[in-house]
Design a protein around this motif. Structure first.
Motif, short mmCIF file in Angstrom:
data_model
loop_
_atom_site.label_atom_id
_atom_site.label_comp_id
_atom_site.label_asym_id
_atom_site.label_seq_id
_atom_site.Cartn_x
_atom_site.Cartn_y
_atom_site.Cartn_z
N GLY A 129 0.81 -1.21 0.00
CA GLY A 129 0.00 0.00 0.00
C GLY A 129 0.84 1.26 0.00
N VAL A 130 0.16 2.38 0.09
CA VAL A 130 0.83 3.69 0.07
C VAL A 130 0.47 4.43 1.35
N TYR A 131 1.48 4.97 2.03
CA TYR A 131 1.28 5.80 3.22
C TYR A 131 1.80 7.19 2.91
N ILE A 132 0.98 8.20 3.17
CA ILE A 132 1.36 9.59 2.93
C ILE A 132 1.23 10.36 4.24
N ALA A 133 2.34 10.88 4.74
CA ALA A 133 2.30 11.73 5.93
C ALA A 133 1.95 13.14 5.46
N LEU A 134 0.78 13.62 5.83
CA LEU A 134 0.31 14.92 5.34
C LEU A 134 1.06 16.09 5.95
N ASP A 135 1.68 15.87 7.09
CA ASP A 135 2.40 16.95 7.76
C ASP A 135 3.91 16.76 7.73
N GLY A 136 4.38 15.87 6.87
CA GLY A 136 5.82 15.75 6.69
C GLY A 136 6.47 14.48 7.17
N SER A 137 6.12 13.97 8.34
CA SER A 137 6.85 12.84 8.89
C SER A 137 5.96 11.99 9.78
N VAL A 138 6.25 10.69 9.83
CA VAL A 138 5.52 9.82 10.76
C VAL A 138 6.01 10.03 12.19
N LEU A 139 7.10 10.76 12.35
CA LEU A 139 7.66 10.98 13.68
C LEU A 139 7.14 12.25 14.34
N GLU A 140 6.17 12.91 13.72
CA GLU A 140 5.58 14.12 14.28
C GLU A 140 4.06 13.94 14.35
N SER A 171 -10.46 10.12 -6.48
CA SER A 171 -11.19 10.05 -5.22
C SER A 171 -11.23 11.42 -4.55
N VAL A 172 -12.20 11.61 -3.68
CA VAL A 172 -12.28 12.84 -2.90
C VAL A 172 -11.03 12.99 -2.00
N LEU A 173 -10.39 11.88 -1.67
CA LEU A 173 -9.18 11.94 -0.85
C LEU A 173 -8.02 12.57 -1.60
N GLY A 174 -8.05 12.56 -2.91
CA GLY A 174 -7.03 13.25 -3.70
C GLY A 174 -7.01 14.74 -3.42
N GLU A 175 -8.19 15.30 -3.17
CA GLU A 175 -8.28 16.72 -2.82
C GLU A 175 -7.66 16.99 -1.46
N VAL A 176 -7.79 16.05 -0.54
CA VAL A 176 -7.21 16.20 0.79
C VAL A 176 -5.69 16.30 0.69
N GLY A 208 0.53 14.57 13.46
CA GLY A 208 -0.01 15.14 12.23
C GLY A 208 -0.98 14.23 11.52
N GLY A 209 -1.30 14.62 10.32
CA GLY A 209 -2.28 13.89 9.53
C GLY A 209 -1.63 12.84 8.65
N TYR A 210 -2.45 11.90 8.21
CA TYR A 210 -1.96 10.85 7.32
C TYR A 210 -3.07 10.40 6.40
N LEU A 211 -2.65 9.78 5.32
CA LEU A 211 -3.56 9.13 4.38
C LEU A 211 -2.86 7.86 3.93
N ALA A 212 -3.55 6.75 3.99
CA ALA A 212 -2.99 5.48 3.53
C ALA A 212 -4.04 4.81 2.66
N HIS A 213 -3.56 4.10 1.65
CA HIS A 213 -4.50 3.36 0.81
C HIS A 213 -3.84 2.11 0.25
#
Length: 88
Positions: A51-62, A78-83, A64-69
Protein backbone atom coordinates in the motif's frame (compact mmCIF):
# COMPACT_ATOMS: atom_id res chain seq x y z
CA UNK A 1 -16.56 12.12 2.28
CA UNK A 2 -19.50 10.16 3.60
CA UNK A 3 -21.33 10.43 0.27
CA UNK A 4 -18.20 9.48 -1.72
CA UNK A 5 -17.65 6.04 -0.18
CA UNK A 6 -19.82 2.96 0.37
CA UNK A 7 -18.94 2.86 4.07
CA UNK A 8 -17.09 5.10 6.51
CA UNK A 9 -15.78 3.50 9.68
CA UNK A 10 -14.14 4.97 12.75
CA UNK A 11 -12.56 2.05 14.61
CA UNK A 12 -10.68 4.28 17.04
CA UNK A 13 -6.91 4.18 16.89
CA UNK A 14 -4.81 5.15 13.90
CA UNK A 15 -2.84 1.93 14.31
CA UNK A 16 -6.01 -0.13 13.87
CA UNK A 17 -7.13 1.89 10.84
CA UNK A 18 -3.75 1.38 9.18
CA UNK A 19 -3.75 -2.33 10.01
CA UNK A 20 -7.14 -2.63 8.28
CA UNK A 21 -5.68 -1.03 5.14
CA UNK A 22 -2.64 -3.33 5.27
CA UNK A 23 -4.91 -6.37 5.59
CA UNK A 24 -7.07 -5.18 2.70
CA UNK A 25 -10.18 -4.84 4.86
CA UNK A 26 -10.34 -1.10 4.12
CA UNK A 27 -9.39 0.66 0.90
CA UNK A 28 -8.16 3.84 2.59
CA UNK A 29 -7.57 5.44 5.97
CA UNK A 30 -7.37 9.13 6.78
CA UNK A 31 -6.62 10.85 10.06
CA UNK A 32 -5.66 14.16 11.61
CA UNK A 33 -3.51 14.89 14.66
CA UNK A 34 -2.35 11.27 14.93
CA UNK A 35 0.39 10.47 17.41
CA UNK A 36 3.71 9.11 16.10
CA UNK A 37 3.41 5.94 18.18
CA UNK A 38 0.10 5.18 16.44
CA UNK A 39 1.34 5.59 12.88
CA UNK A 40 4.95 4.39 13.04
CA UNK A 41 4.20 0.66 12.95
CA UNK A 42 0.98 1.11 10.98
CA UNK A 43 2.73 2.95 8.17
CA UNK A 44 5.28 0.13 7.94
CA UNK A 45 2.49 -2.46 7.77
CA UNK A 46 0.81 -0.58 4.93
CA UNK A 47 4.03 -0.23 2.94
CA UNK A 48 5.04 -3.87 3.44
CA UNK A 49 1.59 -4.97 2.24
CA UNK A 50 2.05 -3.01 -1.00
CA UNK A 51 0.00 0.00 0.00
CA UNK A 52 0.83 3.69 0.07
CA UNK A 53 1.28 5.80 3.22
CA UNK A 54 1.36 9.59 2.93
CA UNK A 55 2.30 11.73 5.93
CA UNK A 56 0.31 14.92 5.34
CA UNK A 57 2.40 16.95 7.76
CA UNK A 58 5.82 15.75 6.69
CA UNK A 59 6.85 12.84 8.89
CA UNK A 60 5.52 9.82 10.76
CA UNK A 61 7.66 10.98 13.68
CA UNK A 62 5.58 14.12 14.28
CA UNK A 63 1.98 14.60 15.39
CA UNK A 64 -0.01 15.14 12.23
CA UNK A 65 -2.28 13.89 9.53
CA UNK A 66 -1.96 10.85 7.32
CA UNK A 67 -3.56 9.13 4.38
CA UNK A 68 -2.99 5.48 3.53
CA UNK A 69 -4.50 3.36 0.81
CA UNK A 70 -4.17 -0.07 -0.74
CA UNK A 71 -2.15 -0.49 -3.91
CA UNK A 72 -4.17 0.26 -7.01
CA UNK A 73 -6.51 2.71 -5.27
CA UNK A 74 -7.43 5.59 -7.60
CA UNK A 75 -6.37 8.44 -5.36
CA UNK A 76 -6.59 11.09 -8.09
CA UNK A 77 -10.18 10.09 -8.87
CA UNK A 78 -11.19 10.05 -5.22
CA UNK A 79 -12.28 12.84 -2.90
CA UNK A 80 -9.18 11.94 -0.85
CA UNK A 81 -7.03 13.25 -3.70
CA UNK A 82 -8.28 16.72 -2.82
CA UNK A 83 -7.21 16.20 0.79
CA UNK A 84 -3.65 15.42 -0.27
CA UNK A 85 -3.54 18.35 -2.68
CA UNK A 86 -4.67 20.81 0.00
CA UNK A 87 -2.22 19.44 2.56
CA UNK A 88 0.77 19.99 0.29
Amino acid sequence: MVTSFAAVRRPGSAALKLAHVAAGWSDAAFGLRASPWDVAAGSLLVRQAGGVYIALDGSVLEVGGYLAHVGGFDLAGSVLGEVVARAR
